[in-house]
Design a protein around this motif. Sequence first.
Motif, PDB file in Angstrom:
ATOM      1  N   GLU A   1       0.872  -1.171   0.000  1.00 33.16           N
ATOM      2  CA  GLU A   1       0.000   0.000   0.000  1.00 33.16           C
ATOM      3  C   GLU A   1       0.908   1.220   0.000  1.00 33.16           C
ATOM      4  OE1 GLU A   1      -3.179  -0.059  -0.338  1.00 33.16           O
ATOM      5  OE2 GLU A   1      -3.417  -2.237  -0.151  1.00 33.16           O
ATOM      6  N   GLU A   2       0.984   1.951  -1.129  1.00 35.91           N
ATOM      7  CA  GLU A   2       1.923   3.059  -1.261  1.00 35.91           C
ATOM      8  C   GLU A   2       1.209   4.337  -1.726  1.00 35.91           C
ATOM      9  OE1 GLU A   2       6.176   1.602  -2.288  1.00 35.91           O
ATOM     10  OE2 GLU A   2       4.848   0.748  -3.816  1.00 35.91           O
ATOM     11  N   PRO A   3       0.521   5.002  -0.827  1.00 35.35           N
ATOM     12  CA  PRO A   3      -0.223   6.215  -1.212  1.00 35.35           C
ATOM     13  C   PRO A   3       0.675   7.365  -1.637  1.00 35.35           C
ATOM     14  CG  PRO A   3      -0.181   5.976   1.176  1.00 35.35           C
ATOM     15  CD  PRO A   3       0.368   4.693   0.612  1.00 35.35           C
ATOM     16  N   TYR A   4       1.958   7.306  -1.274  1.00 34.37           N
ATOM     17  CA  TYR A   4       2.892   8.392  -1.597  1.00 34.37           C
ATOM     18  C   TYR A   4       3.395   8.331  -3.038  1.00 34.37           C
ATOM     19  CZ  TYR A   4       5.611   4.366  -0.104  1.00 34.37           C
ATOM     20  OH  TYR A   4       6.077   3.085   0.060  1.00 34.37           O
ATOM     21  N   VAL A   5       3.162   7.220  -3.737  1.00 35.88           N
ATOM     22  CA  VAL A   5       3.615   7.094  -5.124  1.00 35.88           C
ATOM     23  C   VAL A   5       2.589   7.748  -6.045  1.00 35.88           C
ATOM     24  CG1 VAL A   5       4.184   5.540  -7.013  1.00 35.88           C
ATOM     25  CG2 VAL A   5       4.937   4.998  -4.679  1.00 35.88           C
ATOM     26  N   VAL A   6       2.997   8.850  -6.661  1.00 30.99           N
ATOM     27  CA  VAL A   6       2.127   9.580  -7.582  1.00 30.99           C
ATOM     28  C   VAL A   6       2.646   9.453  -9.010  1.00 30.99           C
ATOM     29  CG1 VAL A   6       1.237  11.859  -8.204  1.00 30.99           C
ATOM     30  CG2 VAL A   6       1.420  11.203  -5.794  1.00 30.99           C
ATOM     31  N   MET A   7       3.964   9.491  -9.157  1.00 27.59           N
ATOM     32  CA  MET A   7       4.588   9.413 -10.486  1.00 27.59           C
ATOM     33  C   MET A   7       5.217   8.039 -10.679  1.00 27.59           C
ATOM     34  SD  MET A   7       6.238  13.239 -10.430  1.00 27.59           S
ATOM     35  CE  MET A   7       6.413  13.182  -8.649  1.00 27.59           C
ATOM     36  N   ASP A   8       4.815   7.352 -11.745  1.00 26.83           N
ATOM     37  CA  ASP A   8       5.334   6.014 -12.010  1.00 26.83           C
ATOM     38  C   ASP A   8       5.283   5.755 -13.511  1.00 26.83           C
ATOM     39  OD1 ASP A   8       6.299   3.449 -11.660  1.00 26.83           O
ATOM     40  OD2 ASP A   8       4.873   2.941 -10.064  1.00 26.83           O
ATOM     41  N   PHE A   9       5.964   4.699 -13.936  1.00 28.04           N
ATOM     42  CA  PHE A   9       5.869   4.289 -15.332  1.00 28.04           C
ATOM     43  C   PHE A   9       4.452   3.778 -15.607  1.00 28.04           C
ATOM     44  CE2 PHE A   9      10.417   3.620 -14.367  1.00 28.04           C
ATOM     45  CZ  PHE A   9      10.991   4.367 -15.397  1.00 28.04           C
ATOM     46  N   PRO A  10       3.970   3.937 -16.820  1.00 29.21           N
ATOM     47  CA  PRO A  10       2.639   3.413 -17.139  1.00 29.21           C
ATOM     48  C   PRO A  10       2.642   1.893 -17.052  1.00 29.21           C
ATOM     49  CG  PRO A  10       3.778   4.119 -19.131  1.00 29.21           C
ATOM     50  CD  PRO A  10       4.600   4.611 -17.981  1.00 29.21           C
ATOM     51  N   PHE A  11       1.495   1.341 -16.744  1.00 21.96           N
ATOM     52  CA  PHE A  11       1.378  -0.112 -16.634  1.00 21.96           C
ATOM     53  C   PHE A  11       0.152  -0.579 -17.409  1.00 21.96           C
ATOM     54  CE2 PHE A  11      -0.062  -4.045 -14.579  1.00 21.96           C
ATOM     55  CZ  PHE A  11       1.112  -4.791 -14.627  1.00 21.96           C
ATOM     56  N   VAL A  12       0.352  -1.582 -18.250  1.00 28.73           N
ATOM     57  CA  VAL A  12      -0.737  -2.137 -19.052  1.00 28.73           C
ATOM     58  C   VAL A  12      -1.134  -3.472 -18.445  1.00 28.73           C
ATOM     59  CG1 VAL A  12      -1.464  -2.967 -21.314  1.00 28.73           C
ATOM     60  CG2 VAL A  12       0.102  -1.011 -21.134  1.00 28.73           C
TER      61      VAL A  12
ATOM     62  N   ASN B   1      20.718  -6.161   5.014  1.00 30.96           N
ATOM     63  CA  ASN B   1      20.556  -5.198   3.929  1.00 30.96           C
ATOM     64  C   ASN B   1      19.103  -4.758   3.776  1.00 30.96           C
ATOM     65  OD1 ASN B   1      23.242  -6.008   3.565  1.00 30.96           O
ATOM     66  ND2 ASN B   1      23.114  -5.769   1.352  1.00 30.96           N
ATOM     67  N   LEU B   2      18.903  -3.743   2.911  1.00 30.84           N
ATOM     68  CA  LEU B   2      17.583  -3.165   2.658  1.00 30.84           C
ATOM     69  C   LEU B   2      17.379  -2.983   1.156  1.00 30.84           C
ATOM     70  CD1 LEU B   2      17.891  -0.248   5.247  1.00 30.84           C
ATOM     71  CD2 LEU B   2      16.661  -2.405   5.642  1.00 30.84           C
ATOM     72  N   TRP B   3      16.121  -3.013   0.731  1.00 29.31           N
ATOM     73  CA  TRP B   3      15.764  -2.650  -0.655  1.00 29.31           C
ATOM     74  C   TRP B   3      15.072  -1.298  -0.578  1.00 29.31           C
ATOM     75  CZ3 TRP B   3      16.691  -4.822  -5.405  1.00 29.31           C
ATOM     76  CH2 TRP B   3      15.958  -4.331  -6.496  1.00 29.31           C
ATOM     77  N   VAL B   4      15.612  -0.305  -1.285  1.00 27.90           N
ATOM     78  CA  VAL B   4      15.088   1.057  -1.189  1.00 27.90           C
ATOM     79  C   VAL B   4      14.631   1.546  -2.553  1.00 27.90           C
ATOM     80  CG1 VAL B   4      16.530   1.616   0.813  1.00 27.90           C
ATOM     81  CG2 VAL B   4      17.389   2.100  -1.490  1.00 27.90           C
ATOM     82  N   MET B   5      13.606   2.412  -2.544  1.00 29.01           N
ATOM     83  CA  MET B   5      13.087   2.979  -3.778  1.00 29.01           C
ATOM     84  C   MET B   5      12.669   4.423  -3.546  1.00 29.01           C
ATOM     85  SD  MET B   5      10.821  -0.331  -5.055  1.00 29.01           S
ATOM     86  CE  MET B   5      10.365   0.343  -6.650  1.00 29.01           C
ATOM     87  N   GLY B   6      12.749   5.231  -4.600  1.00 31.21           N
ATOM     88  CA  GLY B   6      12.288   6.601  -4.520  1.00 31.21           C
ATOM     89  C   GLY B   6      10.783   6.672  -4.675  1.00 31.21           C
ATOM     90  N   ASP B   7      10.157   7.659  -4.064  1.00 32.38           N
ATOM     91  CA  ASP B   7       8.703   7.820  -4.213  1.00 32.38           C
ATOM     92  C   ASP B   7       8.332   8.206  -5.643  1.00 32.38           C
ATOM     93  OD1 ASP B   7       8.634   7.229  -1.553  1.00 32.38           O
ATOM     94  OD2 ASP B   7       7.871   9.188  -0.892  1.00 32.38           O
ATOM     95  N   ASN B   8       9.239   8.896  -6.324  1.00 30.78           N
ATOM     96  CA  ASN B   8       9.041   9.233  -7.733  1.00 30.78           C
ATOM     97  C   ASN B   8       9.569   8.058  -8.556  1.00 30.78           C
ATOM     98  OD1 ASN B   8       8.992  10.208 -10.330  1.00 30.78           O
ATOM     99  ND2 ASN B   8      10.256  12.015  -9.925  1.00 30.78           N
ATOM    100  N   ARG B   9       8.738   7.048  -8.752  1.00 27.22           N
ATOM    101  CA  ARG B   9       9.195   5.781  -9.320  1.00 27.22           C
ATOM    102  C   ARG B   9       9.717   5.916 -10.756  1.00 27.22           C
ATOM    103  NH1 ARG B   9       7.129   1.971  -5.577  1.00 27.22           N
ATOM    104  NH2 ARG B   9       7.984   2.916  -3.672  1.00 27.22           N
ATOM    105  N   SER B  10       9.230   6.878 -11.506  1.00 28.40           N
ATOM    106  CA  SER B  10       9.697   7.031 -12.880  1.00 28.40           C
ATOM    107  C   SER B  10      10.903   7.959 -12.975  1.00 28.40           C
ATOM    108  CB  SER B  10       8.565   7.575 -13.766  1.00 28.40           C
ATOM    109  OG  SER B  10       8.092   8.820 -13.263  1.00 28.40           O
ATOM    110  N   GLY B  11      11.390   8.455 -11.834  1.00 24.77           N
ATOM    111  CA  GLY B  11      12.526   9.381 -11.861  1.00 24.77           C
ATOM    112  C   GLY B  11      13.499   9.151 -10.726  1.00 24.77           C
ATOM    113  N   SER B  12      13.710   7.874 -10.353  1.00 25.33           N
ATOM    114  CA  SER B  12      14.595   7.566  -9.236  1.00 25.33           C
ATOM    115  C   SER B  12      15.547   6.430  -9.585  1.00 25.33           C
ATOM    116  CB  SER B  12      13.772   7.182  -8.003  1.00 25.33           C
ATOM    117  OG  SER B  12      14.610   6.778  -6.940  1.00 25.33           O
ATOM    118  N   ALA B  13      16.843   6.700  -9.480  1.00 27.19           N
ATOM    119  CA  ALA B  13      17.857   5.661  -9.673  1.00 27.19           C
ATOM    120  C   ALA B  13      18.096   4.990  -8.324  1.00 27.19           C
ATOM    121  CB  ALA B  13      19.142   6.264 -10.225  1.00 27.19           C
TER     122      ALA B  13
END
Length: 245
Positions: A153-164, A189-201
């Motif tokens: 459940e990730e309400p903070y993700v607004v920008m992401d790649f399109p999904f079909v 260890n940890l797995w980390v991701m940016g909230d801006n999924r389409s603009g995060s390395a």
Amino acid sequence: MVIADNHDIDNAPRRRIPTWLRETAVLVVVALVLSVLLQTFVGRVYYIPSGSMEPTLLVGDRIAVDKMAFRFGDPHPGDVVVFRAPTSSWNIGYSSTRSTNAIAKALQDAGSWAGLVAPDENDLVKRIVAVAGQTVQCCDSQGRVEVDGRPLEEPYVVMDFPFVDDALTCQTAPQSGRCFGPVTVPSGNLWVMGDNRSGSADSRAHASDELGGTVPVDDVIGKARLIVLPPSRWGTIDSPSIQQR
């Protein structure tokens, strides 16, 4: 020229350092020591230089990072953390902030020691998505990231790649830039991701390095607690419970 004899020298008035100057010097030294201790062990303010955490954190935000957060507890999924680049692949595009002038560099290093200048290291900010022992991947039929087979459940993700969604999973027929994994996070260890999924390395972009894109807990500097500047952005940084139980 008159040369004073020993008697004259012994009786010459001695200049005393004014009390206010001595007290000011002591206060400056105490302030520097406290600054070093606080910023080394307790907390520090960091500047956000990119949009990889939008809309949670914006370019130009300054955030307060709690360095004590994980001394007495473990990082959890949903926490926003600042960490040092764990492998060389995370340093691509990063360049030192130090001057090429030896004197200026020495002053910058001294300022960093006193907590007045940012450290010369590549510090990054991302959100924890999975921890040691968990398997993370994307996507389910709704394009959501899954941990141990359950969607987040990730309400903070607004920008992401399109999904079909055509009833095919990423594992059998990749549909977009969202697809990755599965990856099992190694111990410590940890797995980390940016909230801006389409603009995060983030971890996805470093899955081929020696740590499989994961970040050692030992490289985590602290937990992002507050946005302190600009005033219009004052507020806490949420750490929601993103994994279903």
